[in-house]
Write an enzyme that holds these catalytic residues in place. Sequence first.
Site, PDB file in Angstrom:
ATOM      1  N   ILE A   1       0.808  -1.223   0.000  1.00  0.00           N
ATOM      2  CA  ILE A   1       0.000   0.000   0.000  1.00  0.00           C
ATOM      3  C   ILE A   1       0.839   1.270   0.000  1.00  0.00           C
ATOM      4  CG2 ILE A   1      -0.254   0.333   2.494  1.00  0.00           C
ATOM      5  CD1 ILE A   1      -3.269   0.781   1.937  1.00  0.00           C
ATOM      6  N   TYR A   2       2.134   1.172   0.259  1.00  0.00           N
ATOM      7  CA  TYR A   2       2.976   2.366   0.261  1.00  0.00           C
ATOM      8  C   TYR A   2       3.028   2.955  -1.152  1.00  0.00           C
ATOM      9  CZ  TYR A   2       4.684   0.895   4.880  1.00  0.00           C
ATOM     10  OH  TYR A   2       4.772   0.520   6.203  1.00  0.00           O
ATOM     11  N   SER A   3       2.460   4.134  -1.280  1.00  0.00           N
ATOM     12  CA  SER A   3       2.355   4.810  -2.585  1.00  0.00           C
ATOM     13  C   SER A   3       1.679   3.917  -3.618  1.00  0.00           C
ATOM     14  CB  SER A   3       3.736   5.254  -3.090  1.00  0.00           C
ATOM     15  OG  SER A   3       4.389   6.072  -2.149  1.00  0.00           O
ATOM     16  N   GLN A   4       0.753   3.067  -3.133  1.00  0.00           N
ATOM     17  CA  GLN A   4      -0.006   2.168  -4.013  1.00  0.00           C
ATOM     18  C   GLN A   4       0.906   1.386  -4.960  1.00  0.00           C
ATOM     19  OE1 GLN A   4      -3.762   1.513  -4.498  1.00  0.00           O
ATOM     20  NE2 GLN A   4      -3.257   1.838  -2.335  1.00  0.00           N
ATOM     21  N   GLY A   5       1.946   0.804  -4.391  1.00  0.00           N
ATOM     22  CA  GLY A   5       2.834  -0.058  -5.151  1.00  0.00           C
ATOM     23  C   GLY A   5       4.106   0.601  -5.643  1.00  0.00           C
TER      24      GLY A   5
END
Length: 323
Positions: A52-56
Amino acid sequence: MEYKFLGSTGIRVSQLCMGTMTFGNEADKVESAAMYNRCRDVGINFFDCANIYSQGKAEKILGDLIAGSRDELVITSKAWGQMGTDINAKGSSRRNIIACVEASLRRLNTSYIDIYFLHRFDPHTALEETLATLDDLVTQGKIRYIGASNFAAWQVAKALGVSALHDWASFKCIQPMYNLVKRQAEVEILPLALSENIGVVSYNPLGGGLLTGKYGHKIESSQNRLGRVEMYKKRYGDDWMLDAAMRYEAFARDNDINPVSLAVAWVAAHPGVTAPILGARNVGQLEDSLRSIEINMTTELYQKLASLTPAPAPATDRTEDFR
């Protein structure tokens, strides 16, 4: 840099872990690479990530950076948070976990993930389904070890019991929030980890920036994370926390110690903590955290710092046993 065994896994990790939540967001590819390289220069071999960090994007950046030295590193990722618009692209169901692992492997450009965390406890999915799925992925070699982030102690203990009952892979590492103003982990989570020989990589050692000495009582007007992100305002915006942070800053100043270095060193000194997770937007911010390993955290210094904030209540109401 010193190296510690991660719980009962037999693998050794650096005493500091680099978090990549800012990669692809507050830190672009160039700055992310600079922080990664600085970490490698000082001997860090442990990098924490999540889908989920920066959506991948964080996984993609990290995947490019580790390409030349993958087998020398311990890499983590996580699943639970919403990815994309699919209504089922969240949680700890067998469907979602398998999809998330496959996607993370592609983004990280690796054939395996060293530690795969459940990012949260999922009350809507049977724990047996989740743990059976993770056991299958360990058997397949796609993940080496499993862990839990943001779980309560009873949730970790329940999972350990379920895994033992079915002879499945069990949690080898947990990731709680822990710092001078968030000390709930001292009550049951860290004692559980010590009892069961589980590795601990704790996050937010700087209290979301509160313990950097930059804020005082001016969180609302800050352009940094505490001022911009509602989650952090709620987490660290209580008046007593701000007062404690000011006392802490004064203590650090009076003793001529950088408050960032000191906050990280205090967390790292707990016997239950394997490695605090560092967070930074650039190399300049990162340097103070790296210098935490230079601090001689004596018992006296540790206790003086602990006295600046209230210790959490014990796990039992028999408080007379603790006096």
